[in-house]
Design an enzyme around this catalytic site. Sequence first.
Site, PDB file in Angstrom:
ATOM      1  N   ASP A  53       0.815  -1.217   0.000  1.00 55.30           N
ATOM      2  CA  ASP A  53       0.000   0.000   0.000  1.00 55.30           C
ATOM      3  C   ASP A  53       0.848   1.266   0.000  1.00 55.30           C
ATOM      4  O   ASP A  53       1.937   1.283   0.584  1.00 55.30           O
ATOM      5  CB  ASP A  53      -0.879   0.045   1.256  1.00 55.30           C
ATOM      6  CG  ASP A  53      -2.143  -0.791   1.085  1.00 55.30           C
ATOM      7  OD1 ASP A  53      -2.186  -1.618   0.168  1.00 55.30           O
ATOM      8  OD2 ASP A  53      -3.075  -0.595   1.888  1.00 55.30           O
ATOM      9  N   ASP A  54       0.275   2.327  -0.574  1.00 56.51           N
ATOM     10  CA  ASP A  54       0.830   3.692  -0.576  1.00 56.51           C
ATOM     11  C   ASP A  54       1.957   3.847  -1.612  1.00 56.51           C
ATOM     12  O   ASP A  54       2.462   2.886  -2.126  1.00 56.51           O
ATOM     13  CB  ASP A  54       1.326   4.118   0.805  1.00 56.51           C
ATOM     14  CG  ASP A  54       0.247   4.032   1.878  1.00 56.51           C
ATOM     15  OD1 ASP A  54      -0.933   3.833   1.520  1.00 56.51           O
ATOM     16  OD2 ASP A  54       0.592   4.164   3.063  1.00 56.51           O
ATOM     17  N   HIS A 103      -5.906   3.298  -4.445  1.00 53.98           N
ATOM     18  CA  HIS A 103      -5.889   3.503  -2.983  1.00 53.98           C
ATOM     19  C   HIS A 103      -6.318   4.941  -2.658  1.00 53.98           C
ATOM     20  O   HIS A 103      -5.859   5.510  -1.682  1.00 53.98           O
ATOM     21  CB  HIS A 103      -4.485   3.189  -2.465  1.00 53.98           C
ATOM     22  CG  HIS A 103      -4.385   2.995  -0.981  1.00 53.98           C
ATOM     23  ND1 HIS A 103      -5.336   2.358  -0.239  1.00 53.98           N
ATOM     24  CD2 HIS A 103      -3.408   3.349  -0.100  1.00 53.98           C
ATOM     25  CE1 HIS A 103      -4.954   2.333   1.038  1.00 53.98           C
ATOM     26  NE2 HIS A 103      -3.795   2.943   1.154  1.00 53.98           N
ATOM     27  N   HIS A 107      -5.642   9.882   0.021  1.00 54.82           N
ATOM     28  CA  HIS A 107      -5.443   9.018   1.190  1.00 54.82           C
ATOM     29  C   HIS A 107      -6.066   9.596   2.464  1.00 54.82           C
ATOM     30  O   HIS A 107      -5.482   9.545   3.535  1.00 54.82           O
ATOM     31  CB  HIS A 107      -3.945   8.736   1.415  1.00 54.82           C
ATOM     32  CG  HIS A 107      -3.691   7.475   2.188  1.00 54.82           C
ATOM     33  ND1 HIS A 107      -3.573   7.444   3.554  1.00 54.82           N
ATOM     34  CD2 HIS A 107      -3.533   6.190   1.786  1.00 54.82           C
ATOM     35  CE1 HIS A 107      -3.346   6.191   3.946  1.00 54.82           C
ATOM     36  NE2 HIS A 107      -3.321   5.415   2.894  1.00 54.82           N
ATOM     37  N   HIS A 199       3.540  -2.143   3.916  1.00 60.37           N
ATOM     38  CA  HIS A 199       3.899  -0.823   3.376  1.00 60.37           C
ATOM     39  C   HIS A 199       5.418  -0.821   3.223  1.00 60.37           C
ATOM     40  O   HIS A 199       6.112  -0.973   4.221  1.00 60.37           O
ATOM     41  CB  HIS A 199       3.491   0.284   4.334  1.00 60.37           C
ATOM     42  CG  HIS A 199       2.014   0.352   4.597  1.00 60.37           C
ATOM     43  ND1 HIS A 199       1.351  -0.563   5.371  1.00 60.37           N
ATOM     44  CD2 HIS A 199       1.079   1.244   4.171  1.00 60.37           C
ATOM     45  CE1 HIS A 199       0.062  -0.239   5.413  1.00 60.37           C
ATOM     46  NE2 HIS A 199      -0.138   0.851   4.700  1.00 60.37           N
TER      47      HIS A 199
END
Length: 243
Positions: A53-54, A103, A107, A199
């Site tokens: 993620d990210d 995503h 955010h 992450h």
Amino acid sequence: MKKILIRVILPLLVLAGLAKGLDILINARDFQFFGGITHRIDTDEKVVALTFDDGPAENTDAILDILKKHQVKGTFYLIGSDLEKNMDKGKKIAAEGHEIGNHSYSHTRMVFKTPSFIREEIEKTDELIRQAGYQGEIHFRPPYGKKFVFLPQYLSETGRRTITWDVEPETYAEIDGNAEKITEHVLANTRPGSIILLHVMYENRKASLESVDAIIQGLKAKGYRFVTVSELLKLQPHSPSPS
Ligand SMILES: [Zn+2]
């Protein structure tokens, strides 16, 4: 005393209970009001999806090199605003054959946000993912795993699946930041059909990045095969369709 109990304390208890219930609902990995949500699949086959993620951010090359070394394809849930700043990195993720998911653009927690805000967040990010050259199906992962009515409703109406996870080592303070403990947790908790959340692309996530090599080796030694989330969904006995 009895009056105070009924008029003040009882309603407060009910409110607290409702708030807690709402919180559980918003954070649930495996439930939402509309449409499909997947946190793992039911299977006896030793398949697992590694998801990141990210970003994309500074350690994109590093994670791509690790995956290439082990010939593993991962699934990257990218943030639109990061992708806009680091389009070259997004292009590299797509070019190396990994899956890319949405995503959100900024955010932020997508709870109690207007439908138009949610639409903008999702559509803008999908456009950026296409600009990066990714051609597969784009699934959505809510920031912080949080979702409520409008987000699942929009995703469902537009035929998008919501993907969460069932293995999340970084959630535990005593594990996060320690590559060996992260690896141990993942090896102990992964089951056939699991979706692992890590992450790895920001500089402050070095321990998570460092754990990936040992996670892949450890799971391969246990007989696991790595697949992307889209491949995992196809292996689900009752093939999921967004409803
Ligand atoms: Zn995130």
